[in-house]
Write a protein that holds these residues in place. Structure first.
Motif, mmCIF file in Angstrom:
data_model
loop_
_atom_site.group_PDB
_atom_site.id
_atom_site.type_symbol
_atom_site.label_atom_id
_atom_site.label_comp_id
_atom_site.label_asym_id
_atom_site.label_seq_id
_atom_site.Cartn_x
_atom_site.Cartn_y
_atom_site.Cartn_z
ATOM 1 N N GLN A 80 1.315 -5.904 7.635
ATOM 2 C CA GLN A 80 2.248 -4.798 7.537
ATOM 3 C C GLN A 80 3.640 -5.376 7.722
ATOM 4 O O GLN A 80 3.920 -6.007 8.738
ATOM 5 C CB GLN A 80 1.977 -3.732 8.597
ATOM 6 C CG GLN A 80 2.926 -2.562 8.488
ATOM 7 C CD GLN A 80 2.436 -1.359 9.260
ATOM 8 O OE1 GLN A 80 1.267 -1.227 9.555
ATOM 9 N NE2 GLN A 80 3.353 -0.474 9.579
ATOM 10 N N SER A 81 4.478 -5.174 6.718
ATOM 11 C CA SER A 81 5.844 -5.672 6.831
ATOM 12 C C SER A 81 6.564 -4.833 7.879
ATOM 13 O O SER A 81 6.241 -3.658 8.068
ATOM 14 C CB SER A 81 6.560 -5.585 5.485
ATOM 15 O OG SER A 81 6.685 -4.241 5.099
ATOM 16 N N SER A 95 10.094 -3.010 9.215
ATOM 17 C CA SER A 95 11.027 -2.188 8.441
ATOM 18 C C SER A 95 12.311 -2.926 8.069
ATOM 19 O O SER A 95 13.106 -2.410 7.304
ATOM 20 C CB SER A 95 11.369 -0.919 9.207
ATOM 21 O OG SER A 95 11.940 -1.267 10.453
ATOM 22 N N LEU A 144 4.461 -2.786 -3.160
ATOM 23 C CA LEU A 144 4.615 -2.921 -1.706
ATOM 24 C C LEU A 144 5.818 -2.127 -1.227
ATOM 25 O O LEU A 144 6.775 -1.925 -1.975
ATOM 26 C CB LEU A 144 4.794 -4.397 -1.335
ATOM 27 C CG LEU A 144 3.759 -5.375 -1.877
ATOM 28 C CD1 LEU A 144 4.113 -6.797 -1.479
ATOM 29 C CD2 LEU A 144 2.366 -5.016 -1.420
ATOM 30 N N ALA A 145 5.787 -1.707 0.043
ATOM 31 C CA ALA A 145 6.910 -0.968 0.620
ATOM 32 C C ALA A 145 7.152 -1.453 2.046
ATOM 33 O O ALA A 145 6.192 -1.719 2.789
ATOM 34 C CB ALA A 145 6.620 0.537 0.627
ATOM 35 N N GLY A 195 7.606 -1.630 5.852
ATOM 36 C CA GLY A 195 7.030 -0.847 6.929
ATOM 37 C C GLY A 195 5.630 -0.331 6.654
ATOM 38 O O GLY A 195 5.036 0.322 7.501
ATOM 39 N N GLU A 196 5.087 -0.624 5.487
ATOM 40 C CA GLU A 196 3.756 -0.138 5.110
ATOM 41 C C GLU A 196 2.744 -1.283 5.110
ATOM 42 O O GLU A 196 3.102 -2.428 4.847
ATOM 43 C CB GLU A 196 3.803 0.484 3.709
ATOM 44 C CG GLU A 196 4.683 1.715 3.602
ATOM 45 C CD GLU A 196 4.141 2.876 4.404
ATOM 46 O OE1 GLU A 196 2.906 3.076 4.431
ATOM 47 O OE2 GLU A 196 4.959 3.586 5.027
ATOM 48 N N PRO A 197 1.460 -0.982 5.331
ATOM 49 C CA PRO A 197 0.429 -2.015 5.225
ATOM 50 C C PRO A 197 0.352 -2.545 3.792
ATOM 51 O O PRO A 197 0.643 -1.815 2.842
ATOM 52 C CB PRO A 197 -0.862 -1.275 5.584
ATOM 53 C CG PRO A 197 -0.440 -0.037 6.269
ATOM 54 C CD PRO A 197 0.918 0.299 5.741
ATOM 55 N N PHE A 198 -0.014 -3.819 3.656
ATOM 56 C CA PHE A 198 -0.140 -4.385 2.322
ATOM 57 C C PHE A 198 -1.349 -5.310 2.257
ATOM 58 O O PHE A 198 -1.841 -5.797 3.274
ATOM 59 C CB PHE A 198 1.124 -5.155 1.905
ATOM 60 C CG PHE A 198 1.378 -6.402 2.704
ATOM 61 C CD1 PHE A 198 0.782 -7.607 2.352
ATOM 62 C CD2 PHE A 198 2.209 -6.377 3.802
ATOM 63 C CE1 PHE A 198 1.011 -8.765 3.082
ATOM 64 C CE2 PHE A 198 2.456 -7.526 4.545
ATOM 65 C CZ PHE A 198 1.852 -8.723 4.184
ATOM 66 N N GLN A 243 -2.095 -4.669 -3.609
ATOM 67 C CA GLN A 243 -2.633 -3.307 -3.549
ATOM 68 C C GLN A 243 -3.540 -3.062 -4.761
ATOM 69 O O GLN A 243 -3.502 -2.005 -5.358
ATOM 70 C CB GLN A 243 -1.520 -2.256 -3.506
ATOM 71 C CG GLN A 243 -0.414 -2.491 -2.501
ATOM 72 C CD GLN A 243 -0.858 -2.531 -1.066
ATOM 73 O OE1 GLN A 243 -1.417 -3.524 -0.629
ATOM 74 N NE2 GLN A 243 -0.592 -1.483 -0.333
#
Length: 140
Positions: free
Chosen positions: A24-25, A27, A77-78, A80-83, A99
């Motif tokens: 997870q990146s 933020s 990818l985004a 703050g979201e899991p990847f 994803q």
């Protein structure tokens, strides 16, 4: 960026090898990178997802020089979201999926593929899982 993962490929890379990176990146982190390194210290494959530009950049560093960049704007990818990112090697290309979407296909510039003996993942975020494994070479 900090080294989060490093593995050595016994016998070198071959068709069927796959790298899976899950995490997870945070933020604020704009990018992380994955490097497939040869015995000579060249980077046979360098992958850097860039969140700020929503692109994935790939390249190779051989003989002290970077080659031409290849850029994909397929970017699921985004921040703050899991990847989940997976890289498969076949006889002619590295195939990158994020994803479950195909993001990039990168032609091997470094020969022989078996000379690629090390994989590194650099990131300032904590990664949940990194796995380097030999899989069946006829994936689709």
């Amino acid at each position: 960026m900090a080294l989060q993962f490093e593995a050595f490929c016994s016998g070198g890379l071959a068709p069927g090898w796959s790298l899976l990176v899950q995490g997870q990146s945070n933020s604020t982190e704009d990018k992380f990178e994955i490097n497939f390194l040869s015995e000579s210290g060249d980077i046979a494959f360098h992958l850097k997802p860039r969140f700020s530009s929503s692109t994935v950049v790939a390249n190779a560093f051989q003989g002290g020089r970077w080659g031409p960049e290849e850029v994909s704007s397929v970017f699921p990818l985004a921040l703050g979201e899991p990847f989940e990112l997976e890289i498969h090697a076949d006889a002619t290309h590295f195939h990158v999926h994020a994803q479950t979407l195909k993001v990039l296909q990168f032609t091997h510039r470094h020969r022989p593929l078996a000379a690629v003996t090390r994989v590194q993942v650099l990131s300032n975020s904590r990664l949940a899982q990194v796995e380097l494994a030999k899989r069946h070479p006829s994936w689709g």
